[in-house]
Scaffold this active site. Structure first.
Site, PDB file in Angstrom:
ATOM      1  N   THR A 248      -9.447  -8.042   7.678  1.00 36.72           N
ATOM      2  CA  THR A 248      -8.904  -7.915   6.321  1.00 36.72           C
ATOM      3  C   THR A 248      -7.393  -7.988   6.348  1.00 36.72           C
ATOM      4  OG1 THR A 248      -8.640  -5.522   6.495  1.00 36.72           O
ATOM      5  CG2 THR A 248     -10.729  -6.343   5.571  1.00 36.72           C
ATOM      6  N   ASP A 249      -6.820  -8.428   5.249  1.00 33.49           N
ATOM      7  CA  ASP A 249      -5.421  -8.102   5.026  1.00 33.49           C
ATOM      8  C   ASP A 249      -5.373  -6.582   4.841  1.00 33.49           C
ATOM      9  OD1 ASP A 249      -2.684  -8.168   4.597  1.00 33.49           O
ATOM     10  OD2 ASP A 249      -2.772  -9.856   3.199  1.00 33.49           O
ATOM     11  N   TRP A 250      -4.189  -5.995   4.967  1.00 33.05           N
ATOM     12  CA  TRP A 250      -4.079  -4.535   4.994  1.00 33.05           C
ATOM     13  C   TRP A 250      -4.527  -3.921   3.662  1.00 33.05           C
ATOM     14  CZ3 TRP A 250      -3.820  -6.702   9.179  1.00 33.05           C
ATOM     15  CH2 TRP A 250      -3.525  -6.047  10.377  1.00 33.05           C
ATOM     16  N   ASN A 251      -5.675  -3.271   3.757  1.00 37.17           N
ATOM     17  CA  ASN A 251      -6.253  -2.616   2.580  1.00 37.17           C
ATOM     18  C   ASN A 251      -6.914  -3.579   1.606  1.00 37.17           C
ATOM     19  OD1 ASN A 251      -6.723   0.002   1.722  1.00 37.17           O
ATOM     20  ND2 ASN A 251      -4.560   0.516   2.008  1.00 37.17           N
TER      21      ASN A 251
END
Ligand SMILES: *[C@@H]1O[C@H](CO)[C@@H](O)[C@H](O)[C@H]1NC(C)=O
Ligand SMILES: *[C@@H]1O[C@H](CO)[C@@H](O)[C@H](O)[C@H]1NC(C)=O
Ligand SMILES: *[C@@H]1O[C@H](CO)[C@@H](O)[C@H](O)[C@H]1NC(C)=O
Ligand SMILES: *[C@@H]1O[C@H](CO)[C@@H](O)[C@H](O)[C@H]1NC(C)=O
Length: 721
Positions: A248-251
């Protein structure tokens, strides 16, 4: 799992030592997987949580299989938070060199620095955004708006990085074209446009052996990218044969089971930014227990992550994490070369450049000098004060040093006996006194953008408009009132509208210096003084007015209704004259083109090969070659970027021309060379949505070679039966 591995990457060079041997990596991964408990498997796929480790992303060590605490670190131009690392040039500057060797070398050097600091996964390169919206905040992190050029830059960067033993993460997957509402917007991209524009660059990344792909914050057709079965399971893993893992991208994760079942393989950073919500970890274990997620799916996640680690040889002799290590070596040579060879000369009336030992030069504008508060004064480069070397956001690095334009010009001026006068603020009040009496007045103007979590001068990531910042037009006007010979140097993240400046007859030259990072002044001096003739070409169109692009940021959802027609493809179809077209750039010499030759007898029809990393294998086979003789007809050595544009038969409903080849040829004055373009099956195909396949249409292809997308010098026809 056995996969066939391509031995040659068409259109891109394989670095020595590059590993694309997924089959043996999978053999090792399977052996390690067999030794893991269910709990350990969940640990490998779940980050330790925000701010809980030495890197921006971390997973726990699993000592029973010798697996380290994995370090994932930004970003696409070097090591964010590194204490003594090279701040490499941004992607957009690399693209404007059109130089495969420099792209590959930059990737290799970034990989060496990542490995030297113990970073296993360097979070880049970027081709999402592709850049369909000229104001898009993060366009500068990527390689320009044409998927063919950007795809080659992705592949070269990845093969360079991974050849040096570091995992790449191709990002942001996919349809992440603006900062505005990026965490909620839905990008509704039709299937053909998806394949021919946005997926194209990721296919090249996968073919180059990308270890990982990062899913983006946005939704596609109202489903989050990181839980989107269509883009993860179907397009990336099935159609492109991607063997690595999706993080994932962060969050950017929003669910436990849905993301797992859609094809997500690793969650980062593992918790929300408060540390409270953890969507995998024990929640994933529970989802397996309750049957919402199959154990085999978790095994597949782990197998992919371990295989990427083995693929890049990180199971032996990998250094421990030390972001303070000095790993710069001699890598600044690449920064200077990319900075220099990415400079695009837009205008040079009367051959005012290169300089011929001027008696007096005036330097105008705050962008001539380093930020008076310090070169790294703004966190994540989140300001536009002083000389501009990169945009802002997570995709930045701290400068180890910064050679500002005025520094390098002063040094050079000393040896020529040139006097320098300056007005290095953005106020017009000091311009007249600095500029009058000088042989030439050099005015430095900028435009900046970045990631939306920082707002700079009212720009929340995306730019508010395409004008120069800090009253750049007025500054140039003031210089023009005081001096007959004005040279405008533009440091910018992307296109700006130049009409006000071009209306001034005193503006004799425009030097589009892009984003050169730490070697800014040296790269500029190389070109201004003619030790190297300029050879960059625009990786996007510069329009006469912002409205001409036909795209802008939107709220809520983006229908991508422009389809395939972005940048030059739109200008061509709509018959809009750009100010400076895609692929344009002058030099201190001229080149002539002659003798176009097309060989090969491709047949029409769909691709039929087995799926290998990147797509069906036959898509990457050369089915036609084009050659053309280029001659340096001027008086000095220079390099020409010869460009191949293809027009499809009308039945394909394709843009009038599409870039399908380029070669940069260094040529001494009077010398000739052969530009050779290899056309892969994919380069002559369009995506047929009903067949769900690439198809070569029958009919006459228009094969054109030129110095830009609108300066076509040679035309031939390729008849396909
Ligand atoms: C989104 O919907 C369009 C129109 O139905 C379709 O062509 C496209 O494949 C869909 N994309 C995804 C990722 O679901
Ligand atoms: C290139 O050719 C054009 C047209 O002949 C000419 O006007 C120009 O001066 C030449 N430029 C250089 C750098 O030789
Ligand atoms: C293209 O050129 C390469 C290298 O010369 C050659 O091996 C190949 O057969 C050519 N292919 C076609 C289709 O002409
Ligand atoms: C081929 O391309 C050239 C250059 O863009 C153009 O002038 C010509 O009309 C095109 N020919 C066809 C048949 O499309």
């Amino acid at each position: 799992m056995r996969v066939e591995v391509l031995t040659a990457l068409a259109g891109a060079s394989l670095a020595v030592g590059q590993t694309t041997d997924w089959a043996s990596a999978y053999t090792k991964a399977n052996a390690a997987l067999a030794k893991l408990s269910s709990a350990q498997k969940v640990q490998i796929v779940t980050g330790v949580g925000w701010n809980k480790g030495p890197c921006v992303g971390n997973t726990p060590a699993i000592s029973t299989i010798g697996y380290p605490q994995l370090c994932l670190q930004d970003g696409p131009l070097g090591i964010r938070y590194g204490k003594s690392v090279t701040a490499f040039t941004p992607g957009i500057q690399v693209a404007s060199t059109w130089d495969r060797a420099l792209m590959n070398e930059r990737g290799k050097f970034m990989g060496e620095e990542a490995k030297g600091t113990g970073v296993h996964v360097l979070l880049g390169p970027v081709s999402g955004p592709l850049g369909k919206i000229p104001t898009g905040g993060r366009n500068w992190e990527g390689f320009g708006v044409d998927p063919y050029l950007a795809g080659i830059a992705m592949a070269e960067t990845i093969s360079g990085m991974q050849g040096a033993g570091v995992q790449a993460s191709a990002k942001h997957y996919i349809g992440n074209e603006q900062e505005r509402e990026r965490d909620t917007i839905s990008s509704n991209i039709d299937d053909r446009t998806m394949h021919e524009l946005y997926l194209w660059t990721f296919a090249d990344a996968v073919q180059a052996g990308a270890a990982s792909v990062m899913c983006s914050y946005n939704k596609l057709n109202s489903t989050w990218a990181c839980e989107n079965d269509r883009i993860l399971n179907q397009l990336l893993k099935k159609e492109l044969g991607f063997q690595g893992y999706v993080m994932t991208d962060w969050n950017a994760q929003h669910s436990t089971a849905a993301s797992a079942n859609a094809g997500l393989d690793m969650t980062m950073p593992g918790s929300d930014y408060n540390g409270g919500t953890v969507l995998w970890g024990s929640a994933l274990s529970s989802a397996v227990s309750s049957g919402q997620v199959q154990q085999s799916r978790v095994d597949d996640m782990v197998r992919r992550i371990l295989a990427a680690w083995y693929l890049t040889g990180q199971d032996t002799g990998f250094p421990s994490i030390n972001l303070n290590a000095n790993v710069q070596g001699t890598h600044k040579t690449n920064v200077r070369a990319v900075g220099r060879d990415g400079i695009v000369l837009l205008k040079n009336d009367g051959g005012i450049l290169p300089f011929k030992k001027p008696a007096k030069l005036a330097l105008i504008g705050s962008a001539a000098v380093v930020n008076p508060q310090g070169m790294n004064a703004c966190s994540d480069q989140g300001c536009n004060t002083g000389a501009l070397g990169m945009g802002w956001g997570s995709g930045t690095a701290s400068y180890p040093y910064f050679v500002a334009p005025a520094d390098a010009i002063r040094t050079r001026a000393t040896s020529d006996g040139t006097t320098i006068s300056t007005s290095t603020t953005d106020s017009t009040s000091g311009v007249a006194s600095a500029a009058s009496g000088a042989d030439m007045a050099i005015v430095f103007i900028t435009a900046d953008s970045g990631e939306g979590y920082i707002t700079v001068e009212g720009n929340a990531g995306d730019r508010n408009n395409l004008d120069p910042w800090h009253g750049g037009n007025a500054l140039v006007q003031a210089a023009a009132q005081a001096n007959e010979n004005v040279i405008v140097v533009v440091h910018t993240v992307g296109p700006i509208i130049l009409e006000t400046i071009l209306a001034l007859p005193q503006v004799k030259a425009i030097v589009w210096a892009g984003l050169p990072s730490q070697e800014s002044g040296n790269a500029l001096v190389d070109v201004l003084y003619g030790s190297t003739a300029p050879s960059g070409k625009l990786p996007y169109t510069i329009a006469k007015t912002a409205a001409d692009y036909g795209t802008a940021t939107v709220a809520g959802s983006d229908s991508f209704s422009e389809g395939l027609f972005i940048d030059y493809k739109h200008f061509d179809r709509a018959s809009i004259a750009p100010r400076y077209e895609f692929g344009f750039g002058l030099s201190y010499t001229n080149f002539t083109y002659a003798g176009i030759k097309v060989t090969g007898a491709p047949t029409s029809g769909p691709a039929t090969g087995d799926v290998v990393p990147g797509g069906r294998a036959d898509l990457f086979e050369t089915i036609a070659n084009v050659t053309c003789t280029i001659t340096n007809s001027g008086a000095v050595t220079g390099s020409e970027v010869a460009q191949l544009y293809v027009g499809y038969p009308a039945s394909a409903s394709a843009p009038p021309k599409q870039l399908r080849g380029f070669e940069k040829l260094p040529l001494a004055a009077g010398a000739s060379g052969t530009a050779t373009f290899t056309l892969r099956r994919k380069d002559l195909s369009y995506w047929d949505s009903s067949l769900q396949n690439w198809v070569v249409p029958s009919g006459d292809f228009n094969i054109t070679v030129g110095a830009s997308s609108r300066d076509i010098r040679q035309v031939a026809t390729l008849a396909v039966a």
